[in-house]
Design a protein around this motif. Structure first.
Motif, mmCIF file in Angstrom:
data_model
loop_
_atom_site.group_PDB
_atom_site.id
_atom_site.type_symbol
_atom_site.label_atom_id
_atom_site.label_comp_id
_atom_site.label_asym_id
_atom_site.label_seq_id
_atom_site.Cartn_x
_atom_site.Cartn_y
_atom_site.Cartn_z
ATOM 1 N N VAL A 23 67.024 -23.057 62.924
ATOM 2 C CA VAL A 23 65.740 -22.038 63.328
ATOM 3 C C VAL A 23 66.391 -20.519 63.240
ATOM 4 O O VAL A 23 65.914 -19.664 63.006
ATOM 5 N N SER A 24 67.586 -20.393 64.076
ATOM 6 C CA SER A 24 67.860 -19.148 64.239
ATOM 7 C C SER A 24 68.599 -18.483 63.083
ATOM 8 O O SER A 24 68.643 -17.256 63.178
ATOM 9 N N ALA A 25 68.941 -19.449 62.056
ATOM 10 C CA ALA A 25 69.700 -18.863 60.893
ATOM 11 C C ALA A 25 68.448 -17.977 60.175
ATOM 12 O O ALA A 25 68.955 -17.126 59.189
ATOM 13 N N GLN A 26 67.250 -18.404 60.094
ATOM 14 C CA GLN A 26 66.279 -17.586 59.489
ATOM 15 C C GLN A 26 66.222 -16.052 59.668
ATOM 16 O O GLN A 26 66.246 -15.579 60.955
ATOM 17 N N ILE A 27 65.883 -15.595 58.595
ATOM 18 C CA ILE A 27 65.754 -13.929 58.891
ATOM 19 C C ILE A 27 64.419 -13.391 58.393
ATOM 20 O O ILE A 27 63.866 -13.607 57.411
ATOM 21 N N GLN A 28 64.028 -12.352 59.079
ATOM 22 C CA GLN A 28 62.712 -11.615 58.815
ATOM 23 C C GLN A 28 63.045 -10.633 57.957
ATOM 24 O O GLN A 28 63.719 -9.697 58.490
ATOM 25 N N VAL A 29 62.435 -10.492 56.738
ATOM 26 C CA VAL A 29 62.819 -9.213 55.808
ATOM 27 C C VAL A 29 61.503 -8.554 55.598
ATOM 28 O O VAL A 29 60.512 -9.229 55.567
ATOM 29 N N THR A 30 61.586 -7.202 55.695
ATOM 30 C CA THR A 30 60.370 -6.297 55.575
ATOM 31 C C THR A 30 60.985 -5.352 54.462
ATOM 32 O O THR A 30 61.918 -5.180 54.176
ATOM 33 N N GLY A 31 59.624 -4.428 53.882
ATOM 34 C CA GLY A 31 60.179 -3.542 52.972
ATOM 35 C C GLY A 31 58.818 -3.089 52.510
ATOM 36 O O GLY A 31 57.570 -3.364 52.722
ATOM 37 N N VAL A 32 58.874 -2.097 51.472
ATOM 38 C CA VAL A 32 57.760 -1.558 50.654
ATOM 39 C C VAL A 32 58.205 -1.722 49.233
ATOM 40 O O VAL A 32 59.526 -1.339 49.014
ATOM 41 N N VAL A 33 57.272 -1.661 48.327
ATOM 42 C CA VAL A 33 57.422 -1.726 47.001
ATOM 43 C C VAL A 33 56.857 -0.342 46.334
ATOM 44 O O VAL A 33 55.489 -0.180 46.588
ATOM 45 N N ILE A 34 57.507 0.295 45.604
ATOM 46 C CA ILE A 34 57.059 1.640 44.964
ATOM 47 C C ILE A 34 56.992 1.410 43.409
ATOM 48 O O ILE A 34 57.793 0.911 42.963
ATOM 49 N N ASP A 35 56.182 2.318 42.962
ATOM 50 C CA ASP A 35 56.063 2.367 41.696
ATOM 51 C C ASP A 35 57.016 3.460 40.979
ATOM 52 O O ASP A 35 56.943 4.648 41.495
ATOM 53 N N GLU A 36 57.906 3.069 40.030
ATOM 54 C CA GLU A 36 58.902 3.842 39.663
ATOM 55 C C GLU A 36 58.198 5.299 39.119
ATOM 56 O O GLU A 36 58.863 6.327 39.024
ATOM 57 N N VAL A 37 57.009 4.970 38.339
ATOM 58 C CA VAL A 37 56.498 6.072 37.531
ATOM 59 C C VAL A 37 55.853 7.212 38.455
ATOM 60 O O VAL A 37 56.260 8.247 38.136
ATOM 61 N N ASP A 38 55.146 6.853 39.431
ATOM 62 C CA ASP A 38 54.579 7.965 40.256
ATOM 63 C C ASP A 38 55.004 7.819 41.640
ATOM 64 O O ASP A 38 54.323 8.625 42.617
ATOM 65 N N GLU A 39 55.784 7.032 42.036
ATOM 66 C CA GLU A 39 56.179 6.769 43.427
ATOM 67 C C GLU A 39 55.202 6.559 44.469
ATOM 68 O O GLU A 39 55.088 6.832 45.517
ATOM 69 N N ARG A 93 67.889 -5.985 56.566
ATOM 70 C CA ARG A 93 66.688 -6.434 57.299
ATOM 71 C C ARG A 93 65.439 -5.784 56.713
ATOM 72 O O ARG A 93 64.381 -6.188 57.022
ATOM 73 N N LYS A 94 65.850 -4.775 55.906
ATOM 74 C CA LYS A 94 64.733 -3.876 55.295
ATOM 75 C C LYS A 94 65.101 -3.794 53.656
ATOM 76 O O LYS A 94 65.889 -3.111 53.395
ATOM 77 N N VAL A 95 64.208 -4.140 52.858
ATOM 78 C CA VAL A 95 64.488 -4.200 51.414
ATOM 79 C C VAL A 95 63.463 -3.517 50.685
ATOM 80 O O VAL A 95 62.441 -4.217 50.504
ATOM 81 N N ASP A 96 63.679 -2.238 50.129
ATOM 82 C CA ASP A 96 62.652 -1.503 49.388
ATOM 83 C C ASP A 96 63.070 -1.839 48.058
ATOM 84 O O ASP A 96 64.334 -1.682 47.737
ATOM 85 N N VAL A 97 61.788 -1.851 47.212
ATOM 86 C CA VAL A 97 62.120 -1.854 45.887
ATOM 87 C C VAL A 97 61.399 -1.103 44.981
ATOM 88 O O VAL A 97 60.016 -0.749 45.643
ATOM 89 N N THR A 98 61.906 -0.645 43.998
ATOM 90 C CA THR A 98 61.182 0.547 42.939
ATOM 91 C C THR A 98 60.950 -0.612 41.827
ATOM 92 O O THR A 98 61.984 -1.116 41.261
#
Length: 602
Positions: A23-39, A93-98
């Motif tokens: 249980v303790s090995a589980q990780i909570q990951v958050t982030g935001v996904v952005i459009d590369e064209v217009d951000e 722990r924070k993964v943002d993606v474009t």
């Protein structure tokens, strides 16, 4: 303690440590996904942990939150029209993606103002939605289909009726005094999403209809949303809130003939969990606590009246009716929608054509709320010779909508407020006799009486047509001239009887209203396209347009109805005729436009 018991405890302790470590090995990951064209944030991106069934979608701001197994887990990001991405979590722990456009879509032609262009050549922010995505939504209006499908576009419905008005906002456009609705361009005809077009007489509850519900989504080939100043500049100030360009389906391009028929049905299910409301026994107990017997009450001599009589019998004993009405169960039902479409599309060497018919019917989850629409469209284009091309579009629809009072700020008239707060121990006879008002001088009424007796009906018709000629004197020059427009007629009939909450004070109220919107348009554009030295590509557009829009409406209302048996047709039996409300207005626009696009090396 023997050896066997020690082994059991050691085994249990080992299993516990193994569970805790897992249980303790589980990780909570958050982030935001952005459009590369217009951000801008991407709404509805699917985020999955690779190799598992665990996944989430991004919210209105492009944010997501997901629990993964460990740091070796990988996240996949997928979205229609975008290149899929896979990212390893690692120690983050924070993964943002474009996300960028798919490579095969960069060469796709999209419709822009007064022309089209490859996605790879666009300088402004343009989002596209194709027919397949529109049809999958199974919505009464294409405006509903835009919600959650295009980044930066919000669709907010202002009522629960089928076909209720929808407010579209592009990139959060807001204004204190001006409108926020984008400009719509339907097969080249400019129109604003004015909900007054389909509302003759105003309904109780501040509800309105969506004029775009008059357009059959199945006839649409693509929707382009122009979002930024660069993309909308050619439409001037009217494009300040964004522009939505709708292109309807045309004939085939390969000489084939296609006959298609589709039929589908959908269901709107009730929420399993009901909103808490007092039962009949709880209500009676509450009324006794709030309005106890008077100190000087004498059984057989004193008379109980008003709120006290709601919790006590005339002899002073507690009132126990044993009646428990769950109003939510009595006003809700299973919502059903049906959609039928048939189309014929084809082409020959020099001609293309398309014909379609559609029928849509939807019953809301609230009784007595429904809408149905019949639509048709015709589209043809003929190449006369190498220099001349002629074309025409004609479409129309008829819609009937029956609504309920559901969005008013006056709690006594709002049916959803009534179902939660009106007393649940009312008898069937009280409902039938309409003697159930807690206060005869106010608008309080049980929701069933309001639901069954109030009429809010709107009939709307829309016809749109365009004819155009395209002259190509040389391969670099194209002259296009278009004449067209549309006309919308709406007639509303509203009836609020004296037995209903909305009509009690007026002793019955009826209103009829008619509205007509006429839009006439003429556009003339000249385009020059040429590539110099196979490097420098130039596209120059210039034009002049003329538009005239006319609004005409009339509403009449009567109160004190002497005869109510004719429902909405009881208008002429009103003792009091209120001053008619009418308005007539128009505006004309003459616009000059121009655009220069360059692609190449400088």
């Amino acid at each position: 303690m023997n050896f066997k018991e020690n082994c059991k405890r050691l085994l249990l302790f080992s299993l516990f440590l193994l569970f805790v470590s897992g249980v303790s090995a589980q990780i909570q990951v958050t982030g935001v996904v952005i459009d590369e064209v217009d951000e801008s944030p991407l709404i509805g991106v699917t985020v999955m942990e690779v190799g598992t069934q665990k996944g989430v979608i991004t919210d209105m701001d492009g944010n997501y939150s997901i629990t993964v197994k460990d740091e070796n887990s990988r996240l996949s990001f997928t979205y229609i029209g975008k290149e899929a991405k896979t990212v390893r979590v690692g120690n983050r722990r924070k993964v943002d993606v474009t996300m960028g456009d798919q490579a095969n879509e960069l060469n796709e032609l999209v419709v822009i103002g007064y022309g089209s262009a490859k996605k790879s050549d666009l300088t402004g922010s343009v989002a596209s939605m194709k027919a397949s995505a529109i049809e999958e939504s199974r919505s009464a209006s294409f405006t509903s289909a835009l919600a959650g499908k295009i980044a930066g576009v919000m669709a907010i419905q202002n009522g629960g009726d089928p076909g209720a008005g929808i407010n579209i906002k592009i990139r959060g456009a807001s204004s204190v005094s001006a409108g926020t609705s984008p400009l719509y361009v339907i097969d080249g005809v400019l129109m604003e999403n004015s909900q007054s077009e389909v509302s003759g007489a105003s309904r109780m509850g501040d509800t309105s209809l969506d004029p775009m519900a008059l357009i059959n989504p199945n006839d649409i080939a693509s929707i382009e949303v122009l979002k930024d100043a660069s993309a909308t500049a050619i439409y001037g100030s009217r494009g300040a809130n964004g522009v939505v360009i709708i292109t309807t389906k045309s004939g085939t391009k390969d000489g084939s003939t296609q006959l298609s028929f589709s039929a589908d049905a959908g269901f709107d299910l009730l929420p399993q969990k009901r909103t808490y409301a007092l039962s009949g026994a709880e209500y009676e107990n509450y009324m006794r606590l709030r309005f106890p017997l008077p100190a000087d009450f004498v059984p057989g001599e004193s008379t109980l009246a008003g709120n006290t009589a709601l919790g006590w019998n005339p002899d002073g004993t507690p009132k126990i009716t044993g009646i428990n009405r769950v109003w939510q169960d009595e006003i809700f039902r299973l919502g059903v929608s049906q959609n039928y479409n048939i189309s014929l599309r084809g082409s020959s060497k020099k001609n293309t054509y398309a014909f379609s018919l559609g029928y849509y019917d939807k019953t809301g989850i609230v009784k007595n709320s429904d809408m149905n629409r019949f639509s048709y469209s015709m589209k043809a284009e003929s190449t006369v010779n190498n220099y001349l091309k002629l074309g025409m579009n004609l479409s129309g629809s008829v819609m009937v909508n029956n609504g309920i009072v559901n969005a008013t700020n006056q709690t006594q008239s709002n049916i959803f407020t009534q179902m939660l707060i009106f007393r649940p121990n009312i008898t069937d006879r009280e409902i039938e006799d309409s003697t159930d008002a807690d206060d005869p001088g106010s608008s309080w009424n049980n929701p069933i009486t309001n639901l069954n007796s109030v009429v809010q009906r709107t009939d709307a018709r829309r016809t749109q047509g365009t004819a155009y000629v395209i002259v190509t004197p040389s391969k670099h020059w194209t002259l296009r001239s278009t004449i067209g427009g549309y006309m919308t007629d709406a007639k509303s009939k509203n009836f609020y009887p004296s037995t209903s909450g909305m009509g009690r004070v007026d002793k019955g109220r009826a209103s009829h209203g008619v509205a007509r919107t006429t839009n006439l348009l003429n556009e003339n554009t000249l385009t020059f396209m040429k590539t110099f030295n196979e490097i420098h590509a130039v596209n120059v557009l210039g034009g002049i347009t003329f538009q005239r829009t006319i609004f005409d409406n009339l509403t009449t209302t009567t109160t004190g109805l002497e005869i109510e048996s004719l429902d909405e047709e009881s208008l002429k039996f009103g003792a009091n005729i209120l001053p008619p409300e009418n308005s007539y207005s128009y505006y004309s626009l003459m616009s000059y436009l121009g655009r220069i696009n360059y692609r190449g090396l400088l």
